[in-house]
Design a protein around this motif. Structure first.
Motif, PDB file in Angstrom:
ATOM      1  N   HIS A 152     -14.060  -2.036  14.073  1.00  0.00           N
ATOM      2  CA  HIS A 152     -15.102  -2.863  14.677  1.00  0.00           C
ATOM      3  C   HIS A 152     -16.434  -2.525  14.003  1.00  0.00           C
ATOM      4  O   HIS A 152     -17.224  -1.746  14.518  1.00  0.00           O
ATOM      5  N   TYR A 153     -16.678  -3.126  12.865  1.00  0.00           N
ATOM      6  CA  TYR A 153     -17.802  -2.753  12.012  1.00  0.00           C
ATOM      7  C   TYR A 153     -19.187  -3.075  12.572  1.00  0.00           C
ATOM      8  O   TYR A 153     -20.135  -2.365  12.251  1.00  0.00           O
ATOM      9  N   PRO A 154     -19.345  -4.108  13.409  1.00  0.00           N
ATOM     10  CA  PRO A 154     -20.697  -4.379  13.931  1.00  0.00           C
ATOM     11  C   PRO A 154     -21.282  -3.239  14.785  1.00  0.00           C
ATOM     12  O   PRO A 154     -22.493  -3.126  14.907  1.00  0.00           O
ATOM     13  N   VAL A 155     -20.442  -2.368  15.347  1.00  0.00           N
ATOM     14  CA  VAL A 155     -20.973  -1.282  16.181  1.00  0.00           C
ATOM     15  C   VAL A 155     -21.665  -0.195  15.346  1.00  0.00           C
ATOM     16  O   VAL A 155     -22.348   0.657  15.901  1.00  0.00           O
ATOM     17  N   LEU A 156     -21.502  -0.254  14.032  1.00  0.00           N
ATOM     18  CA  LEU A 156     -22.155   0.745  13.180  1.00  0.00           C
ATOM     19  C   LEU A 156     -23.668   0.692  13.338  1.00  0.00           C
ATOM     20  O   LEU A 156     -24.330   1.729  13.358  1.00  0.00           O
ATOM     21  N   GLN A 157     -24.217  -0.509  13.519  1.00  0.00           N
ATOM     22  CA  GLN A 157     -25.664  -0.628  13.719  1.00  0.00           C
ATOM     23  C   GLN A 157     -26.076   0.047  15.031  1.00  0.00           C
ATOM     24  O   GLN A 157     -27.095   0.734  15.088  1.00  0.00           O
ATOM     25  N   TRP A 158     -25.286  -0.117  16.083  1.00  0.00           N
ATOM     26  CA  TRP A 158     -25.597   0.539  17.365  1.00  0.00           C
ATOM     27  C   TRP A 158     -25.474   2.042  17.249  1.00  0.00           C
ATOM     28  O   TRP A 158     -26.231   2.796  17.867  1.00  0.00           O
ATOM     29  N   HIS A 159     -24.518   2.500  16.448  1.00  0.00           N
ATOM     30  CA  HIS A 159     -24.349   3.936  16.208  1.00  0.00           C
ATOM     31  C   HIS A 159     -25.606   4.501  15.541  1.00  0.00           C
ATOM     32  O   HIS A 159     -26.096   5.575  15.920  1.00  0.00           O
ATOM     33  N   MET A 160     -26.151   3.759  14.577  1.00  0.00           N
ATOM     34  CA  MET A 160     -27.355   4.202  13.883  1.00  0.00           C
ATOM     35  C   MET A 160     -28.569   4.186  14.819  1.00  0.00           C
ATOM     36  O   MET A 160     -29.356   5.142  14.847  1.00  0.00           O
ATOM     37  N   ILE A 161     -28.719   3.137  15.614  1.00  0.00           N
ATOM     38  CA  ILE A 161     -29.849   3.046  16.550  1.00  0.00           C
ATOM     39  C   ILE A 161     -29.781   4.169  17.577  1.00  0.00           C
ATOM     40  O   ILE A 161     -30.798   4.805  17.890  1.00  0.00           O
ATOM     41  N   THR A 162     -28.598   4.441  18.084  1.00  0.00           N
ATOM     42  CA  THR A 162     -28.430   5.527  19.049  1.00  0.00           C
ATOM     43  C   THR A 162     -28.760   6.873  18.408  1.00  0.00           C
ATOM     44  O   THR A 162     -29.392   7.732  19.035  1.00  0.00           O
ATOM     45  N   GLY A 163     -28.373   7.049  17.152  1.00  0.00           N
ATOM     46  CA  GLY A 163     -28.701   8.288  16.438  1.00  0.00           C
ATOM     47  C   GLY A 163     -30.197   8.477  16.281  1.00  0.00           C
ATOM     48  O   GLY A 163     -30.717   9.575  16.500  1.00  0.00           O
ATOM     49  N   PHE A 164     -30.910   7.413  15.918  1.00  0.00           N
ATOM     50  CA  PHE A 164     -32.374   7.507  15.804  1.00  0.00           C
ATOM     51  C   PHE A 164     -32.998   7.821  17.161  1.00  0.00           C
ATOM     52  O   PHE A 164     -33.947   8.607  17.249  1.00  0.00           O
ATOM     53  N   THR A 165     -32.475   7.228  18.209  1.00  0.00           N
ATOM     54  CA  THR A 165     -32.967   7.499  19.560  1.00  0.00           C
ATOM     55  C   THR A 165     -32.785   8.970  19.911  1.00  0.00           C
ATOM     56  O   THR A 165     -33.665   9.598  20.505  1.00  0.00           O
ATOM     57  N   MET A 166     -31.642   9.514  19.526  1.00  0.00           N
ATOM     58  CA  MET A 166     -31.383  10.924  19.792  1.00  0.00           C
ATOM     59  C   MET A 166     -32.361  11.826  19.044  1.00  0.00           C
ATOM     60  O   MET A 166     -32.806  12.840  19.590  1.00  0.00           O
ATOM     61  N   VAL A 167     -32.703  11.471  17.812  1.00  0.00           N
ATOM     62  CA  VAL A 167     -33.658  12.278  17.047  1.00  0.00           C
ATOM     63  C   VAL A 167     -35.012  12.281  17.746  1.00  0.00           C
ATOM     64  O   VAL A 167     -35.644  13.336  17.906  1.00  0.00           O
ATOM     65  N   VAL A 168     -35.466  11.115  18.183  1.00  0.00           N
ATOM     66  CA  VAL A 168     -36.764  11.024  18.875  1.00  0.00           C
ATOM     67  C   VAL A 168     -36.739  11.856  20.154  1.00  0.00           C
ATOM     68  O   VAL A 168     -37.666  12.627  20.438  1.00  0.00           O
ATOM     69  N   LEU A 169     -35.670  11.729  20.932  1.00  0.00           N
ATOM     70  CA  LEU A 169     -35.551  12.491  22.179  1.00  0.00           C
ATOM     71  C   LEU A 169     -35.486  13.991  21.899  1.00  0.00           C
ATOM     72  O   LEU A 169     -36.079  14.796  22.621  1.00  0.00           O
ATOM     73  N   ALA A 170     -34.807  14.379  20.830  1.00  0.00           N
ATOM     74  CA  ALA A 170     -34.733  15.802  20.469  1.00  0.00           C
ATOM     75  C   ALA A 170     -36.102  16.334  20.046  1.00  0.00           C
ATOM     76  O   ALA A 170     -36.426  17.497  20.310  1.00  0.00           O
ATOM     77  N   LEU A 171     -36.922  15.501  19.410  1.00  0.00           N
ATOM     78  CA  LEU A 171     -38.280  15.929  19.049  1.00  0.00           C
ATOM     79  C   LEU A 171     -39.140  16.122  20.298  1.00  0.00           C
ATOM     80  O   LEU A 171     -39.940  17.059  20.372  1.00  0.00           O
TER      81      LEU A 171
END
Length: 139
Positions: A35-54
């Protein structure tokens, strides 16, 4: 901010990171299943995690750090860097490292959240102008 408020913010941010890590695992599994379209959501969630970790990185240095375990400080410092590394590995499709490190991070973030939620909240401080309670006083 007092130590109690900081600790509650750390609890919230650690719980959010643990939930987002679980979401990341689900999204990665969906992507790896085709299910390749979820890759974009995976990336957005990862960026969100970086911001929250900061945000959490700032929180670990605020009042009350002596009442929390030293591991909270270590994790608070390491997590933003580990998430950034994960992002680089993911963008360059180095999945042989990205996937196992992601699993370890999901476990570690859950353990950090568990530790913060098990640590008792610091005592409330009296508000300015409020009379201090007397120890041993009866009503």
């Amino acid at each position: 901010m007092n130590a109690r408020t900081v600790h509650m913010a750390l609890r919230g941010s650690s719980a959010a990171l643990a939930v987002l890590a679980a979401v990341q695992v689900l999204l990665a599994g969906s992507f790896l299943s085709g299910h390749y379209p979820v890759l974009q959501w995976h990336m957005i969630t990862g960026f969100t995690m970086v911001v929250l970790a900061l945000v959490q990185l700032v929180l670990v240095f605020l009042p009350g750090r002596r009442e929390r375990g030293a591991s909270v400080l270590r994790h608070g410092i390491a997590v933003p860097f580990a998430l950034a590394l994960q992002g680089v590995l993911g963008v360059f499709r180095i999945l042989e490292l990205h996937v196992p490190i992601g699993v370890l991070m999901a476990v570690g973030l859950t353990q950090m959240a568990t530790e913060l939620w098990r640590t008792p909240l610091p005592a409330r401080t009296a508000k300015a102008g409020a009379p201090a309670e007397k120890v041993g006083a009866t009503a």
